[in-house]
Scaffold this active site. Structure first.
Site, mmCIF file in Angstrom:
data_model
loop_
_atom_site.group_PDB
_atom_site.id
_atom_site.type_symbol
_atom_site.label_atom_id
_atom_site.label_comp_id
_atom_site.label_asym_id
_atom_site.label_seq_id
_atom_site.Cartn_x
_atom_site.Cartn_y
_atom_site.Cartn_z
ATOM 1 N N GLU A 102 129.154 -34.473 -12.381
ATOM 2 C CA GLU A 102 130.021 -33.632 -13.216
ATOM 3 C C GLU A 102 130.361 -32.308 -12.539
ATOM 4 O O GLU A 102 131.472 -31.793 -12.675
ATOM 5 C CB GLU A 102 129.341 -33.360 -14.560
ATOM 6 C CG GLU A 102 130.192 -32.574 -15.555
ATOM 7 C CD GLU A 102 131.400 -33.357 -16.032
ATOM 8 O OE1 GLU A 102 132.533 -32.873 -15.826
ATOM 9 O OE2 GLU A 102 131.216 -34.436 -16.602
ATOM 10 N N ILE A 113 133.166 -27.091 -16.773
ATOM 11 C CA ILE A 113 134.060 -27.753 -17.723
ATOM 12 C C ILE A 113 133.654 -29.218 -17.869
ATOM 13 O O ILE A 113 133.614 -29.953 -16.878
ATOM 14 C CB ILE A 113 135.527 -27.673 -17.255
ATOM 15 C CG1 ILE A 113 135.947 -26.216 -17.041
ATOM 16 C CG2 ILE A 113 136.456 -28.337 -18.265
ATOM 17 C CD1 ILE A 113 137.311 -26.059 -16.412
ATOM 18 N N GLU A 167 136.663 -17.249 0.123
ATOM 19 C CA GLU A 167 135.688 -17.255 1.211
ATOM 20 C C GLU A 167 136.233 -16.489 2.413
ATOM 21 O O GLU A 167 137.435 -16.215 2.510
ATOM 22 C CB GLU A 167 135.389 -18.699 1.629
ATOM 23 C CG GLU A 167 134.852 -19.583 0.516
ATOM 24 C CD GLU A 167 133.411 -19.271 0.166
ATOM 25 O OE1 GLU A 167 132.750 -18.557 0.954
ATOM 26 O OE2 GLU A 167 132.950 -19.743 -0.887
ATOM 27 N N LYS A 213 139.158 -32.930 -5.248
ATOM 28 C CA LYS A 213 138.952 -33.044 -6.692
ATOM 29 C C LYS A 213 139.975 -33.990 -7.326
ATOM 30 O O LYS A 213 139.647 -34.746 -8.246
ATOM 31 C CB LYS A 213 139.031 -31.656 -7.326
ATOM 32 C CG LYS A 213 137.908 -30.725 -6.872
ATOM 33 C CD LYS A 213 138.143 -29.290 -7.316
ATOM 34 C CE LYS A 213 137.028 -28.381 -6.846
ATOM 35 N NZ LYS A 213 137.282 -26.962 -7.161
#
Length: 443
Positions: free
Chosen positions: A130, A137, A191, A206
């Site tokens: 997850e 979320i 970053e 993703k």
């Protein structure tokens, strides 16, 4: 009851939050699971690194993750290291030996999730992730379980907080990309090397995970069409605002017919204009949001903080409770659902609207010539804005030239690409300043 023993791989920002939450919420977690969670060991790259006042015995730390994984007293492996190798080898070893795995490793899942799922089946172990997409979320579990009886048709999301902060800052202040990136870096949203974020690699990984779950098809990062936000300019943002839109880096995964009518999957990541009326348009700062469309459930929206140590650790703990419960009662979660095995639709077949900004010669007949090129590729023009140099409220080109801002009706990506290529060949077109897709409105 006998404790569920954990091997933690990695103790950086997220790993330290996992350790802290395991300590602070030990009693509640034990009550929810039916047995306590106990750290068997923590594998790190460097023993001497300052990790703050962690509530653990220093003797738990090791620099030999494989030996930790292979220990007989380890029940669950929690991987927070990231990257492809050696993480892939560690997790395959754990799963094949029957140890459940909780991971946030989006890069590995997007590149070779198949190896992990196959190893989980072989070892009859759980694989949960997850935290790999959108931080705290609750998104993957609804796709994996709650919507399992429905047909998901599209998933559209803002899944990278760094790029969303940059584009939100550009929209709010009129800043250029470089200035907004500097601000994001200063605030800790970006970053030191922001390439994975601003070039869309993070969002593409993703998107592959989301598409795999939504469409019951193995999708890898290589299947995702990817574009970053480095070419988005302040002028693009201003033009979007004039249209009642804003610009977001979107991941769009859709299921539908390909050019032959066969069911297929399209997955893409790119900046796009969306109308301010769209639910994703108001997602600002470094927040994430995902908009899911399904046949029976209709439209669903998931929103929250998509990154950070505490939010990501929250998702990890949620997975840990589930896999620990499963181990206690001797069951495992359902295997990967990839039965559909749908083909990936080429990017050239993706259909959307487009916003094209052209620097052109300021003379009669230019608009007709440009319109002819669009018509030649069956790309229909919806609106045109034209302005000569020096106009106060109209777009202005370079060196006294004019600007044409064209918004099309829906067309295929291949047709638009061919149109742009032919426009470049016209002597009246000085340059093509930008090409952006327009999503989420009337087509």
């Amino acid at each position: 009851m006998k404790p569920v023993r954990l091997a933690l791989l990695g103790c950086g920002t997220v790993g330290t939050e996992v350790v802290r939450l395991l300590h602070e919420q030990a009693a509640d977690l034990a009550a929810r699971i039916g047995a306590p969670l106990e750290l068997a060991g923590i594998a790190v790259r460097r023993m001497g690194r300052d990790r703050g006042p962690l509530p653990v015995n220093p003797e738990l730390f090791t620099t030999d993750p494989l030996s930790l994984i292979k220990r007989d007293d380890v029940d669950v492996v929690v991987e927070m290291v990231g990257g492809i190798e050696p993480a892939r080898g560690w997790l395959v070893e754990a799963l094949r030996s029957g140890k459940s795995v909780v991971t946030a490793n989006k890069a590995l899942l997007a590149e070779d999730g198949a190896a992990l799922h196959d190893a989980a089946v072989e070892g009859r172990a759980d694989l949960y992730y997850e935290a790999a997409v959108a931080g705290a979320i609750p998104l993957l579990r609804p796709l994996r379980e709650s919507l399992h009886g429905d047909t998901v048709t599209q998933v559209t999301g803002i899944v990278n907080g760094t790029t969303n902060y940059i584009l939100s800052a550009m929209d709010a202040t009129g800043a250029g990309f470089a200035e907004a990136l500097d601000q994001a870096t200063e605030l800790g949203y970006a970053e030191a090397d922001p390439t994975a974020d601003v070039e869309g690699f993070d969002a593409a990984a993703k998107a592959a995970i989301l598409a795999s779950l939504a469409f019951h098809t193995r999708v890898t990062a290589a299947d995702v069409h990817r574009e970053g936000i480095t070419e988005v300019t302040a002028a693009d943002v201003a033009s979007a605002r004039a249209m009642g839109c804003t610009i977001k880096l979107l991941c769009i995964a859709s299921r539908g017919p390909d050019s032959t009518g066969a069911d297929s999957v399209s997955v893409r990541v790119h900046p796009a204009m969306i109308p301010l009326s769209h639910p994703l348009a108001r997602v600002g700062d470094a927040f994430n949001a995902v908009f899911v469309e399904a046949v029976a459930a209709g439209q669903l929206m998931f929103y929250g903080r998509g990154a950070g140590g505490a939010p990501t650790a929250s998702a990890v703990l949620g997975d840990l409770v589930t896999v620990a419960r499963n181990r206690l009662v001797g069951v495992r979660a359902a295997s990967e659902s990839a039965y559909a095995a749908l083909p990936i639709r080429p990017m050239g077949e993706a259909r959307t609207r487009y916003h094209i900004s052209l620097d052109v010669a300021d003379r009669p007949g230019v608009l007709a010539a440009v319109a002819g090129v669009f018509a030649g590729h069956d790309v229909s023009i919806a609106t045109v804005r034209q302005g000569p140099a020096g106009g106060t409220d109209r777009p202005v080109g370079r060196g006294g030239d004019a600007v044409l801002v064209i918004v099309t009706h829906e067309a295929t990506d291949a047709a638009l690409a061919a149109t742009v290529e032919d426009l470049r060949r016209l002597d009246i077109v000085r340059s093509i300043a930008s090409v952006l897709r327009v999503e989420g409105g009337d087509r």
